[in-house]
Structure formats: C-alpha cells, structure tokens
Write a protein that holds these residues in place. Structure first.
Motif, PDB file in Angstrom:
ATOM      1  N   ILE A 149       0.831  -1.207   0.000  1.00  0.00           N
ATOM      2  CA  ILE A 149       0.000   0.000   0.000  1.00  0.00           C
ATOM      3  C   ILE A 149       0.867   1.259   0.000  1.00  0.00           C
ATOM      4  CG2 ILE A 149      -1.692   1.307   1.337  1.00  0.00           C
ATOM      5  CD1 ILE A 149      -2.749  -1.442   2.335  1.00  0.00           C
ATOM      6  N   ARG A 150       1.928   1.247   0.786  1.00  0.00           N
ATOM      7  CA  ARG A 150       2.815   2.414   0.847  1.00  0.00           C
ATOM      8  C   ARG A 150       3.468   2.646  -0.517  1.00  0.00           C
ATOM      9  NH1 ARG A 150       3.489   6.737   3.297  1.00  0.00           N
ATOM     10  NH2 ARG A 150       5.169   7.148   4.788  1.00  0.00           N
ATOM     11  N   ALA A 151       3.940   1.558  -1.143  1.00  0.00           N
ATOM     12  CA  ALA A 151       4.547   1.688  -2.468  1.00  0.00           C
ATOM     13  C   ALA A 151       3.530   2.198  -3.479  1.00  0.00           C
ATOM     14  CB  ALA A 151       5.115   0.346  -2.916  1.00  0.00           C
ATOM     15  N   ALA A 152       2.301   1.732  -3.380  1.00  0.00           N
ATOM     16  CA  ALA A 152       1.261   2.167  -4.313  1.00  0.00           C
ATOM     17  C   ALA A 152       1.005   3.662  -4.193  1.00  0.00           C
ATOM     18  CB  ALA A 152      -0.025   1.378  -4.058  1.00  0.00           C
ATOM     19  N   ARG A 153       1.050   4.202  -2.980  1.00  0.00           N
ATOM     20  CA  ARG A 153       0.781   5.624  -2.762  1.00  0.00           C
ATOM     21  C   ARG A 153       1.914   6.503  -3.291  1.00  0.00           C
ATOM     22  NH1 ARG A 153      -2.777   7.147   1.359  1.00  0.00           N
ATOM     23  NH2 ARG A 153      -1.266   8.571   2.276  1.00  0.00           N
ATOM     24  N   TRP A 154       3.110   5.932  -3.420  1.00  0.00           N
ATOM     25  CA  TRP A 154       4.274   6.710  -3.885  1.00  0.00           C
ATOM     26  C   TRP A 154       4.694   6.360  -5.316  1.00  0.00           C
ATOM     27  CZ3 TRP A 154       8.104  10.034  -1.591  1.00  0.00           C
ATOM     28  CH2 TRP A 154       7.738  10.538  -0.335  1.00  0.00           C
ATOM     29  N   HIS A 155       4.042   5.394  -5.929  1.00  0.00           N
ATOM     30  CA  HIS A 155       4.600   4.801  -7.152  1.00  0.00           C
ATOM     31  C   HIS A 155       4.826   5.803  -8.282  1.00  0.00           C
ATOM     32  CE1 HIS A 155       0.503   5.084  -8.621  1.00  0.00           C
ATOM     33  NE2 HIS A 155       0.877   4.609  -9.809  1.00  0.00           N
ATOM     34  N   ASP A 156       3.975   6.838  -8.384  1.00  0.00           N
ATOM     35  CA  ASP A 156       4.082   7.787  -9.506  1.00  0.00           C
ATOM     36  C   ASP A 156       4.515   9.184  -9.077  1.00  0.00           C
ATOM     37  OD1 ASP A 156       3.567   6.092 -11.574  1.00  0.00           O
ATOM     38  OD2 ASP A 156       1.528   6.762 -11.971  1.00  0.00           O
ATOM     39  N   VAL A 157       5.071   9.294  -7.890  1.00  0.00           N
ATOM     40  CA  VAL A 157       5.556  10.610  -7.458  1.00  0.00           C
ATOM     41  C   VAL A 157       6.536  11.190  -8.482  1.00  0.00           C
ATOM     42  CG1 VAL A 157       7.061  11.742  -5.749  1.00  0.00           C
ATOM     43  CG2 VAL A 157       5.139  10.323  -4.992  1.00  0.00           C
ATOM     44  N   GLY A 158       7.341  10.329  -9.104  1.00  0.00           N
ATOM     45  CA  GLY A 158       8.326  10.780 -10.086  1.00  0.00           C
ATOM     46  C   GLY A 158       7.726  11.373 -11.346  1.00  0.00           C
ATOM     47  N   LYS A 159       6.404  11.192 -11.554  1.00  0.00           N
ATOM     48  CA  LYS A 159       5.775  11.838 -12.710  1.00  0.00           C
ATOM     49  C   LYS A 159       5.755  13.361 -12.578  1.00  0.00           C
ATOM     50  CE  LYS A 159       2.883   8.136 -14.568  1.00  0.00           C
ATOM     51  NZ  LYS A 159       1.526   7.703 -14.942  1.00  0.00           N
ATOM     52  N   ALA A 160       6.025  13.863 -11.378  1.00  0.00           N
ATOM     53  CA  ALA A 160       6.130  15.319 -11.211  1.00  0.00           C
ATOM     54  C   ALA A 160       7.394  15.880 -11.854  1.00  0.00           C
ATOM     55  CB  ALA A 160       6.115  15.657  -9.712  1.00  0.00           C
ATOM     56  N   HIS A 161       8.311  15.017 -12.256  1.00  0.00           N
ATOM     57  CA  HIS A 161       9.549  15.452 -12.909  1.00  0.00           C
ATOM     58  C   HIS A 161       9.217  16.268 -14.158  1.00  0.00           C
ATOM     59  CE1 HIS A 161      13.438  15.201 -14.950  1.00  0.00           C
ATOM     60  NE2 HIS A 161      13.977  14.717 -13.829  1.00  0.00           N
ATOM     61  N   GLU A 162       9.986  17.285 -14.405  1.00  0.00           N
ATOM     62  CA  GLU A 162       9.745  18.181 -15.532  1.00  0.00           C
ATOM     63  C   GLU A 162       9.710  17.422 -16.861  1.00  0.00           C
ATOM     64  OE1 GLU A 162      11.847  21.997 -17.822  1.00  0.00           O
ATOM     65  OE2 GLU A 162      12.685  21.240 -15.934  1.00  0.00           O
ATOM     66  N   ALA A 163      10.581  16.427 -17.032  1.00  0.00           N
ATOM     67  CA  ALA A 163      10.636  15.702 -18.300  1.00  0.00           C
ATOM     68  C   ALA A 163       9.317  14.991 -18.570  1.00  0.00           C
ATOM     69  CB  ALA A 163      11.790  14.693 -18.276  1.00  0.00           C
ATOM     70  N   PHE A 164       8.740  14.407 -17.543  1.00  0.00           N
ATOM     71  CA  PHE A 164       7.481  13.685 -17.732  1.00  0.00           C
ATOM     72  C   PHE A 164       6.330  14.648 -17.953  1.00  0.00           C
ATOM     73  CE2 PHE A 164       3.668  11.385 -16.662  1.00  0.00           C
ATOM     74  CZ  PHE A 164       3.895  10.138 -17.220  1.00  0.00           C
ATOM     75  N   GLN A 165       6.274  15.707 -17.147  1.00  0.00           N
ATOM     76  CA  GLN A 165       5.177  16.657 -17.306  1.00  0.00           C
ATOM     77  C   GLN A 165       5.216  17.321 -18.683  1.00  0.00           C
ATOM     78  OE1 GLN A 165       2.491  17.349 -15.098  1.00  0.00           O
ATOM     79  NE2 GLN A 165       3.285  15.396 -14.297  1.00  0.00           N
ATOM     80  N   ASN A 166       6.381  17.615 -19.195  1.00  0.00           N
ATOM     81  CA  ASN A 166       6.483  18.198 -20.533  1.00  0.00           C
ATOM     82  C   ASN A 166       5.964  17.224 -21.592  1.00  0.00           C
ATOM     83  OD1 ASN A 166       7.544  20.619 -19.645  1.00  0.00           O
ATOM     84  ND2 ASN A 166       9.684  19.999 -19.956  1.00  0.00           N
ATOM     85  N   MET A 167       6.329  15.958 -21.464  1.00  0.00           N
ATOM     86  CA  MET A 167       5.832  14.958 -22.406  1.00  0.00           C
ATOM     87  C   MET A 167       4.315  14.873 -22.338  1.00  0.00           C
ATOM     88  SD  MET A 167       4.393  11.671 -22.601  1.00  0.00           S
ATOM     89  CE  MET A 167       4.749  10.941 -21.005  1.00  0.00           C
TER      90      MET A 167
END
Length: 828
Positions: A618-636
């Motif tokens: 559950i903890r991993a699930a809540r954090w799994h996409d935190v890295g989508k906040a990275h500028e490279a992903f948001q720009n894409m």
C-alpha cells in the motif's frame, strides 16, 4: 452436492472410482493412469470441486495445465469450458466465476483484461511447456519482457501446476521438479504445488538435486485392483493390438534416402488401410511427416491425409480439429502426425504405423490405437513399428532407442496389460539450480543486449523453437535494416518453427530477411545469426515459408496469406513506451496516487495478505508515480494534452491525448530543450522515497516495489544505450534521470505530501556511498530475504493496483474496444 452428481452434471457420465477418490482426498503428487480413462476431466473437475464446493484452502486458485505440445491445446480449453458451462460456473475475469485462458504468446494472452489482472479469482490456464516454463523462469516467450516479473509471480504463487504426458517434456520435466523443490525451499506468499500426470511415469525422473529430499513424501494416485476388473477399464487395458515390425527402414537423412523412405511407406499405409476406419502414422520429424503427407496425397485422390504437428497457425489448427472431430467417412481417414499426437489429441485408430521412439513414447502412441477397445470384437487392431538407423535417431539419442527396440522385438502384442513398465532413467539435461533461478530474476539484458538463454531448461537443444508471423511489407521496408510501427503480433498469427527450419528459410532466400523486436530501442531490427530460442520473428509474406496444408515449410515460395489484425494495433512495448499514461481522460497526479493506494488496500484484503506485506504494498502504491512530477514527464504529458487549460496548470498522471506517437521527454535549460530519452518516472519515484525515508522499516522493500511497478527498473541501475549524456562528464545519470534533478512538492492526500526533492544517484555506484548501500546491494539483500517468488508476487500486486485504479479513472471516458488493449485497460 456429492462429487458423483457434480462430475455427472459436468461431463455427462459417472466418474471412475479413481476420479472420485482424487476429488475427495488430499492432492497427490503423481497421477499414473492408463490412456483413455479421462485424466483431464479427473484433475480439472477435482480441482473445481475442491475450490467451489469444498472451499478447500489447500487447493490453489489457479489451475495450470502444462502440455508438452502445442497441437490441440485449444481443444483442451474448449473441453474445460464445456464442463464449466454445464455447471454454470464459466465466466469472464471479474465476474466471480471461473475463467479459462489459453497462453500461446502474442498480444492476446497478456492483456490486463484477462487472467493476470485477477489474482483473487479462480481460473484455469492452459499452455505449452515452452510458454509456461519460460514464464516460470522469468523469460516468457512471445510476450513483452516488461511483463515477465508479473507472470513469474502469478505462476509461482497460489497455483496448481499439472504437467501432462511428462514422457514428452524432456529437460522441462527436471525443470518442473526443480521449480517445485525451490518453491518449497524458498517459500511463496500463497501455497503452490505440482501434479505430474502420465500413463508411463517413472517417479525416479523427478529425483533432481533439490527434489531428492522430498521424494519419500511424494504421494501417488493410480487405479486400485478392483478398478482394474471393471468392464470399461478392462476394455481399455486388454484392448487387442497386434504388433509387428514393418520391413521398411530409414538408413540416412539425405533427400534421396528420405524420399525413397516416404514413398515406400506411403504404399504400405495405403495397403493396410481399412475403409471406414482411421489409420494413424506417427513419424519423429515434421519434415518426414510433411513428405509422407505429400506422397499419400499423390496416391489417394479420393481423400487427402490429415497432417498433425506443431508448426501450424491457430486458424489451420482449428480446421484440423474440426476435421478430426467429424465422423469417419466411408472411405476412412489417414492421419499423419509427429510425436505431437502423444499429447492432447484424443483420437483412436484401427491401424497404427509408428517410427521407433523411446519406450515411454511408444506406449503413448500405442494408446492412440484401439483406444477404447472398440475393435476387440473385430479381431483387434494392428500396429506396425518402423526401425530406424542410429544415424537418423533425431530428435532422440540412439541410446534412448536401443532399449525400446530390444523390447519391441520380443513383443507381438501392444495391449496395455502386455507392455513392460517404463524403466528408463531421465535423459541428461542442464539442471536448473538455485543460483540459476536467482540470476534469472534480474530481467535487464547484459551489456551486449542479450538475455540469459533458458531454452536448455525447457527443451532438448535439438528441439528449440521460435515463433514467426507474416506481414505484408512495402519495398522500402524489405530493404531496411530496421522497421518502425509494425504492429505487435496476435496469437492467432503465430506459428512455431525450429531453429534449423528458420536457418533453412533464410538460406533459401538471398533477399529474404528476418526481423526481431528490440524492446530497448523500440524497433523491429534485422537479425541473422543472433536468432535464439523463444524469439518472435517477423517475416515477409511475399517471401513464403508457410502452406496451410503442410504448415511451416522453409521451401514453400508462394505468398503467405496474412491474417488480418486491427488497423490501430500498436507496436510492441518499448522501454520508453508510456502509452498507458496517454489515455482518454486526464487524471491529476494526487488523485491517481490516492486511487492506487486505495486499490492496493482492497487487493491486499481480498488476498488476505499479512500485515507487513500489505503495509509495504500500500505504501509503495501511494508513492509509485511521485516521479511523474519530474519536468521531463510533465512536458511529455502536456504536449499530448487535448485540453489547452490542462497544459498550463497542475501536475498530471495521465493525459487525454490518446497519442500513438512515441513520447518525447525533455526539460527546458537556458531556453533550449534538453532531451531525456529512456526517461523512467518510477526511478524518480524510488529516489524520492529513499530521500525522505532512509531508515523507515521495510524502506528498501517499498523502494523496490515503487521502482519495479512497470518491470523496467528492477535489480540493477545503469545508463542504457543511446541515453542523452550531461555536459558534465562526472554527473551521474540513468534512465533519463540526472543527478541533481528536482521534483516539486507533490500532494498525496490530506495526511501526506512529498516536499520539494533533489534526486541523487549515488546508489548507482558499487559499495556504500552517501546514500548508503548501492541499489544492487539493496535488491540482492531483498532477494535473499524474501526469495524470488514472494518478491515477484509483491511487485505484481503494486502493478495490479495501478491498473485497477487507472481503469476506474477512465471509466467516465468514451466506450472502450477490444482492439485497444493498452488504452482500454489503462495500465498506469
């Protein structure tokens, strides 16, 4: 409901006593019952009764039928579905009933909407040992490499493996025993077990290095003395089968020898054939079977022989099944087959011709003649065996054929009661050891781009196969070294071919090329000497190689009819693919993190996962996409947005773009775009987690589950080929993330948020560093602590929670279609 009533409702007849005992007693380890007595029904309906009527917790949720040959596995599926329908238990995944799934490679059998998305439900999987054992070894043939860990986890937890006709499994039999022993030794989250089934089983074959300590405890299930006196059993066990050696032999493998052999054999078959009955001819190689079929066709204008082997596409296999299932015509029927007929083909004949084979295989072949004793009153049936010179023993060793030849020369009857038992030792093969399995857990290719080859653990090296499919290519594509945007194959297109057949195919075509998918670079690339077992290969339809009557035929030059596929079927998954984030409905990042955490909790409760594992998932699930906040992903993501307002504001987990184009990851630096190919948001998520929770209990496990939730960042961490390198040569970088990249604040819910985070990559280095142990050291420690089966199961649950939440989030979007599996399922 009593089992006799349950069985009768499903099958339409009363069970044999051994079938009833199987359902009412604890599971055995081996089932040794003569052919023709309903082993498939016995095991399937016993499992079903234990799961649905008795609610037996010792019976796993997934029943896995592992067949040694591809021929007619679809028929096994249909039989099982028929029984389920008569019991009103057959359903689709998610309906709470029992679903049936055919694992044959290609896109169809790995869609999330099928079996893999519902680990809490009862279901039955049917496949060949190539498809199933390769997945059980973390190198699944015919599927995306990034789903290997998921299938590995699901096939090793909460699964009852049934290995049918084990005498045909070769090295796969010892691998099956080793995997069972290693599951017992290393542990699983949910209990799994194995059942080996054959009429010619030598229990000693299972005594591998890690299975030996368990051998004394293996339970055997067989007919008892009273059952052997039953009329129906006696008719089968005492079926009259006259046996003699045919004065025809094959002394060499040259084209001249083989042509003379099949010509002479065809004459003998026609002479012995009895009108109104079936004559079966079993040859040891596909090439000889195809040659005999041609020779018979030339001599029997009133009837074409049926050819049975494993080198057909699904459409032609279905036509073959239909033909075999029809009533025998007045002129009779001649069937030419390879050893594939030994497994999965429920047929009988009055006349049988068979080439010499190992004794256990000969017994199975004899079982396809007068199978039910139906010709006992007509003087019985006739079997002719054909001796082979040692020089043409392939696919067997001469040493395997010698004992069989000696026994046959002393026999005049092939009735089951007259046949001596199987005493041969298991053939020598490469044995899967514990260290081998642990090494296979790492799914990254080596620095040269190759994977560890698991084929020696699955098949004899002389029988190794690839899968091929045909597409119509334009002129430019035929001359290109790499192809873009060729859609992924569907299982109905795939055809098996041996490595030697593919080599012959390639050698006969100077301009003909063979292409394989490069999952890292995301292209179909021309291959030559780098063809390996288990690969899926693209062939040019105009270059031939397939005949609908004969199957794969390297010499066939006519155009191959291409099987239609949906026009918008996407290319296979590449490392940088992120189409599962480009959907119909845009989803804010904080909403998605909450939804996946909630889905993980529901899944853990449904599976009754223990508290420590549940908390980690559950903890991993809540954090799994935190890295989508990275500028490279948001720009894409924003570049794909249809809603102009969404392009400007907020952090997003999914766009509404439904883009088919390959995503472009980039960051803005000094007014310029800095590309980040191969960017993986899950790596950024994992680094952010470790930055804020270095000492939390189970921190490394949670970090691993976060990183692994797409199957692309797992045991190791290094830069990939053609990554964009920073200008600073000393700056660490991997998977599109650079040391020093920053994430903005990320809200998760009212009780938790992620503060601004600077990402560090020191754990790429070996040994201890500023971030503590290296990533490699952490993951190896986790593998040692939890074992491969538990670890894969846990990473699978995080991925499933992501899929389920994504599907619910997209439910308010447009209607979905089966032709868009990735978008339909909303894999996150």
């Amino acid at each position: 409901m009593k089992y006799a009533d349950f069985f009768n409702q499903a099958a339409g007849f009363e069970p044999f006593p051994y079938q009833a005992r199987l359902a009412e007693a604890p599971w055995p380890d081996t089932l040794d019952v003569p052919t023709g007595l309903g082993k498939t029904a016995a095991v399937t309906l016993a499992w079903l009764y234990k799961r649905r009527e008795q609610r037996d917790e010792a019976t796993p949720r997934r029943l896995i039928w592992c067949l040694p040959m591809r021929v007619l596995v679809e028929q096994t599926c249909r039989n099982i579905e028929h029984w389920l329908q008569r019991l009103n238990l057959h359903g689709l995944p998610g309906e709470g009933k029992v679903s049936v799934h055919l694992l044959m490679g290609g896109e169809d059998d790995v869609r999330a909407a099928t079996w893999a998305e519902h680990p809490e439900e009862d279901m039955i999987l049917v496949g060949t040992q190539d498809m199933l054992l390769s997945r059980a070894l973390m190198r699944g043939y015919g599927m995306s490499r990034y789903q290997w860990p998921m299938h590995f986890g699901l096939l090793h937890n909460d699964a009852l493996w049934v290995f049918d006709e084990v005498q045909l499994m070769g090295p796969g039999l010892q691998t099956s025993a080793q995997l069972e022993a290693l599951r017992r030794d290393l542990g699983c989250v949910r209990q799994s077990r194995s059942l080996w089934v054959s009429a010619t089983l030598n229990p000693g074959w299972l005594g591998t290095v890690d299975m030996r300590p368990w051998m004394d405890k293996l339970a055997r299930h067989a007919l008892d003395a009273q059952e052997c006196t039953m009329d129906a059993v006696r008719a089968r066990r005492e079926a009259v089968k006259h046996l003699e050696c045919l004065p025809v032999s094959l002394e060499g493998d040259s084209k001249t020898f083989v042509q003379a052999y099949v010509t002479g054999l065809a004459e003998r078959v026609i002479q012995a054939h009895v009108p109104g009955t079936t004559t079966l001819v079993v040859l040891n190689t596909v090439e000889r079977a195809q040659g005999l079929a041609r020779a018979l066709k030339e001599r029997t204008e009133d009837r074409d022989p049926l050819l049975v082997h494993a080198r057909f596409r699904a459409r032609e296999r279905r036509l073959l099944e239909q033909a075999l299932g029809t009533q025998v015509p007045p002129e009779g029927r001649i069937v030419v087959a390879t050893q594939a007929v030994e497994a999965g083909v429920d047929m009988t004949s009055r006349t049988l011709f068979t080439e010499l084979a190992p004794w256990s295989s000969m017994v199975q072949r004899f079982g396809r003649c007068n199978r039910y004793g139906e010709y006992n009153g007509d003087g019985g049936a006739r079997i002719y065996w054909i001796d082979l010179d040692d020089a043409v023993s392939v696919p067997y060793d001469a040493e395997q054929l010698a004992p069989s030849r000696e026994r046959l020369r002393a026999l005049t009857s092939a009735s089951p009661v007259d046949l001596p038992p199987t005493k041969e030792t298991a053939p020598e093969a490469m044995v899967l050891r514990r260290k081998d399995l642990l090494q296979l857990f790492d799914t990254d290719p080596d620095l040269s781009g190759f994977d560890l080859d698991v084929s020696p653990y699955i098949r004899d090296v002389r029988e190794t196969d690839v899968q091929v499919f045909w597409r119509t290519l334009n002129r430019d594509q035929k001359t290109a070294s790499r192809l873009d945007d060729i859609p992924r194959p569907l299982s109905r297109e795939l055809c098996r071919a041996s490595l030697s057949q593919i080599k012959s195919y390639r050698d006969k075509r100077k301009a003909g090329r063979v292409w394989a998918w490069d999952a890292v670079m995301g292209t179909w690339q021309s291959v030559s000497d780098a063809i390996r077992p288990g690969m899926t290969l693209l062939l040019d339809a105009e270059a031939g190689g397939y005949d609908p009557v004969l199957g794969f035929d390297a010499a066939h030059k006519g155009d191959v009819e291409v099987i239609p596929v949906p026009a918008d079927l996407p290319a296979p998954e590449a490392y940088s693919s992120d189409v599962r984030s480009l959907l119909r409905r845009a989803v804010p990042l904080d909403m998605h993190l909450r939804d996946v955490g909630q889905a993980a909790g529901e899944l853990c409760r449904a599976l009754e996962l223990d508290e420590v594992f549940s908390r980690s998932v559950i903890r991993a699930a809540r954090w799994h996409d935190v890295g989508k906040a990275h500028e490279a992903f948001q720009n894409m993501l924003r570049a794909a947005m249809q809603d102009p307002q969404a392009r400007r504001a907020g952090l997003w987990a999914k766009s509404d773009g439904m883009a088919r184009a390959r995503p472009e990851y980039f960051v803005e630096r000094d007014g310029l775009q800095e590309k980040r190919p191969h960017f993986r948001h899950e790596l950024a998520s994992m680094l952010a987690w470790l930055e804020h929770h270095p000492e939390e209990p189970e921190s490394n496990l949670i970090a691993y589950l976060i990183a692994a939730h797409h199957g692309k960042v797992r045991m190791g961490l290094r830069a990939l080929q053609r990554e964009q390198q920073p200008r600073d040569p000393d700056l660490l970088f991997a998977r599109g993330v650079w040391d020093g990249d920053a994430l903005p604040p990320v809200p998760i819910d009212e009780g938790e948020s992620v503060p601004p985070t600077v990402l560090r990559l020191d754990l790429m280095r070996l040994g201890d560093g500023p971030q503590g142990p290296s990533w490699s050291a952490r993951t190896q420690s986790l593998l040692s602590e939890h074992g491969p089966f538990r670890l894969a199961w846990l990473e699978t649950l995080v991925r499933l929670a992501d899929w389920r939440a994504s599907r619910l989030e997209q439910a308010e979007g447009a209607e979905h279609t089966d032709d868009e599996p990735s978008q339909e399922n909303g894999h996150g």
